[in-house]
Scaffold this active site. Structure first.
Site, PDB file in Angstrom:
ATOM      1  CB  ILE A 172      -0.944   0.001   1.221  1.00  0.00           C
ATOM      2  CG1 ILE A 172      -1.866   1.232   1.202  1.00  0.00           C
ATOM      3  CG2 ILE A 172      -0.200  -0.090   2.537  1.00  0.00           C
ATOM      4  CD1 ILE A 172      -2.929   1.212   2.305  1.00  0.00           C
ATOM      5  CB  SER A 173       1.096   4.218  -2.167  1.00  0.00           C
ATOM      6  OG  SER A 173       1.267   3.573  -3.404  1.00  0.00           O
ATOM      7  CB  ALA A 174       4.142   6.496   1.573  1.00  0.00           C
TER       8      ALA A 174
END
Length: 225
Positions: free
Chosen positions: A62-64
């Site tokens: 999951i992206s930052a």
């Protein structure tokens, strides 16, 4: 009284707004509304508001939070838009988009179509979206995202959350004239975030943005493995 997660969410989102990463009210409201802790595996819930990528299984992340903010600001979705996302992951980015295009639209006309190549992740995302109430506004499709999803084209906005060696041609064709596509393009180690606007039937204008690092976009029009 707000929960610990709500307090942590507000702290991170307020900080990103203060330093100028979040610029618009619509993105600010969307990121405040979506509970990131519901889109990570249980063992990572307590780390949900550390502003870093987190593993979600199958070699994916999951992206930052700041990267979700940057990409959403660059995409500039509007209430009522029809959006295509390539790379569903855990469903978090799709939920943020649904907040803007559907829930911020008084008529609830907007919708997000999101394509995930890994069936188990697609199922994980569906469960997360159902539990948080976004599944009404998001359709999850299992398939090769580099081919887009022509069944619902053209799209007002297209966002790709994995790195491609070049912009997949099917995605350009499925973008509405006047629409925008945001995608990281480069090699497997570092990419540049591109924003592509379709200004005519066969005319596109590309803007080169920040350097970034994403997992590879696998498919017929992306990386082969």
């Amino acid at each position: 009284m707000r929960s610990r997660f709500e307090n942590e969410r507000r702290r991170v989102i307020d900080y990103l707004r203060r330093i100028g990463i979040i610029r618009s009210d619509k993105v600010y409201r969307a990121l405040l509304s979506v509970p990131r802790e519901e889109f990570v595996p249980p063992q990572y819930r307590e780390y949900a508001y550390i502003d870093e990528p987190l593993p979600i299984g199958f070699g994916q992340t999951i992206s930052a939070i700041h990267m979700v903010a940057i990409m959403t600001e660059e995409l500039d979705p509007e209430p009522g838009n029809i959006v295509l996302e390539i790379g569903t992951g855990s469903g978090y980015q799709a939920a943020v988009l649904a907040e803007i295009v559907a829930k911020q639209d008084p008529n609830r006309r907007g919708h997000v179509y999101t394509v995930e190549r890994i069936p188990e992740l697609a199922e994980f995302a569906k469960k997360n979206l159902e539990r948080t109430g976004y599944i009404e506004y998001v359709t999850v499709i299992v398939g090769d995202g580099t081919k887009g999803y022509p069944e619902k084209a053209p799209y007002d906005r297209i966002i790709v959350t994995a790195a491609a060696p070049e912009v997949p041609k099917p995605l350009l064709k499925q973008l509405r004239v006047g629409g925008k596509l945001v995608i990281p393009v480069g090699d497997r180690f570092v990419q540049r975030l591109l924003s592509v606007k379709r200004v005519g039937e066969h005319e596109y204008v590309t803007k080169h943005g920040i350097e970034c690092m994403f997992v590879p976009l696998i498919g017929e029009y992306g990386w082969k493995d």
